[in-house]
Enzyme design. Sequence first.
Site, PDB file in Angstrom:
ATOM      1  CD1 TRP A 106      -7.817   8.625  -1.419  1.00 18.51           C
ATOM      2  CD2 TRP A 106      -8.612   8.371   0.777  1.00 18.51           C
ATOM      3  NE1 TRP A 106      -6.722   9.105  -0.622  1.00 18.51           N
ATOM      4  CE2 TRP A 106      -7.305   9.167   0.500  1.00 18.51           C
ATOM      5  CE3 TRP A 106      -9.247   8.511   2.180  1.00 18.51           C
ATOM      6  CZ2 TRP A 106      -6.549   9.602   2.033  1.00 18.51           C
ATOM      7  CZ3 TRP A 106      -8.571   8.847   3.198  1.00 18.51           C
ATOM      8  CH2 TRP A 106      -7.346   9.575   3.007  1.00 18.51           C
TER       9      TRP A 106
ATOM     10  CB  CYS B  57      -0.861  -0.069   1.288  1.00 20.66           C
ATOM     11  SG  CYS B  57      -1.888   1.437   1.493  1.00 20.66           S
TER      12      CYS B  57
ATOM     13  CD  GLU C  97      -6.280   1.585  -6.121  1.00 23.70           C
ATOM     14  OE1 GLU C  97      -6.626   2.572  -5.290  1.00 23.70           O
ATOM     15  OE2 GLU C  97      -6.143   0.522  -5.474  1.00 23.70           O
TER      16      GLU C  97
ATOM     17  NE  ARG D 197       2.658   0.952   3.514  1.00 23.95           N
ATOM     18  CZ  ARG D 197       3.667   0.377   3.265  1.00 23.95           C
ATOM     19  NH1 ARG D 197       4.197   0.056   4.646  1.00 23.95           N
ATOM     20  NH2 ARG D 197       4.559   0.376   2.446  1.00 23.95           N
TER      21      ARG D 197
HETATM   22  N1  ARG Z   1      -6.911  -1.924  -6.666  1.00 24.08           N
HETATM   23  C1  ARG Z   1      -8.062  -2.375  -6.213  1.00 24.08           C
HETATM   24  C2  ARG Z   1      -9.236  -1.887  -7.166  1.00 24.08           C
HETATM   25  O1  ARG Z   1      -9.037  -1.561  -8.017  1.00 24.08           O
HETATM   26  C3  ARG Z   1      -8.263  -1.772  -4.874  1.00 24.08           C
HETATM   27  C4  ARG Z   1      -7.027  -1.965  -3.944  1.00 24.08           C
HETATM   28  C5  ARG Z   1      -7.319  -1.029  -2.539  1.00 24.08           C
HETATM   29  N2  ARG Z   1      -7.126   0.307  -3.047  1.00 24.08           N
HETATM   30  C6  ARG Z   1      -7.190   1.338  -2.124  1.00 24.08           C
HETATM   31  N3  ARG Z   1      -6.988   2.591  -2.663  1.00 24.08           N
HETATM   32  N4  ARG Z   1      -7.321   1.118  -0.928  1.00 24.08           N
HETATM   33  O2  ARG Z   1     -10.335  -2.222  -6.985  1.00 24.08           O
END
Ligand code: ARG
Length: 368
Positions: free
Chosen positions: A234, A68, A239, A71
Amino acid sequence: MPAPRLPEPAAQPQVPEALTFLEAYHAETGAPGLAERCQEVQRSGQLLLSTAELTHGARMAWRHSTRCVGRLPWASLQVRDLRHVSGASEVFAHLCAHLRAALNGGRIVPILSVFGPGVQVHNDQLIRYAGYPQPDGTVLGDPQNVALTRHLQRLGWAGGPGTPFDVLPLAIEAQGEVALFELPPDTVHEVPITHPDAPGLGALGLRWHALPVISNMTLEVAGQSFTCAPFNGWYLQTEIAARNLADEERYNALPAVAQALGLDTSQRRSLWLDRALVELNVAVLHSFDAAGVRMADHHSVTRQFQHFVQLEAQAGRTARGRWSWLIPPLSPATTPVWHQAYDDTELKPNFVPQVWRETHSGCPFQGP
Ligand code: ARG
């Protein structure tokens, strides 16, 4: 005849871990009473975690999450101590409350809900889009969730309306029984993706949900395993824009995005994929900002990560990290983490991936 000697009580494997945790807890928080607490554990062979201890343990687990990059706010994690809850319907009600509180009108709050023993959510995240295989070999929806979708259908789900973004129901296992629950619409906030100056991109109908809530990791604190402890932060735009919507094995949206942008896609050497990727990232940030939903970007979050590493060093700790997970999938060398090396040792407390056993309620799909 000497009385037969009773065997010594076997050393509980969790006792050393419980003691190590208590030492860290008291040292980090300044809470008094370490010696008494340790004596109690030595005497009884077990540790009944207080809510304060569990809360700090969950925060440490986030702090130790090597994959992560977000953090920095680990100490602000809100923990809902629901260890007394272990019935499926009750669990579901609390998960809905978690989703509403975490969204917080867009100002997303990191929350972890920890439930009692014998509870497990089959879905890997609370909000997931269905993937329906089509006769022509393509997938409608999210190809990553084909196995989960099939699993839920086998459990009795009739299927959704058949859009590329059908929200899956939750399969909640409690005391060996599995039940399905549809998430009410007010628990699933979604953001339609539009571009600030390319209307054609908005017309593609792309969208994503506001909250990532991981529900397939076991929280390990003080030698105890909590199999149902969903947590959210968030999103970081990469991602969604550089993986979920972009990967060929996921929504594979880059060719359509390029077309919407009017790019010449006849040869990859023109870098149309890269240009489409950047604009999709621009669009996702723009859309979440316009919707008032909190989202990180890879430039700010990696700088915050540097700050986290410094704060950890000041506290006498070494921040651990897995470089390949910390670097963003877009322009990684423009961020400071690219140029650093990290120690990837896993510490405890932590989150550990759940391994689905074949016997597990016949669950046929593999967790990541
Ligand atoms: N990478 C994952 C997704 O696209 C989520 C993982 C957690 N991500 C976060 N920002 N807490 O769904």
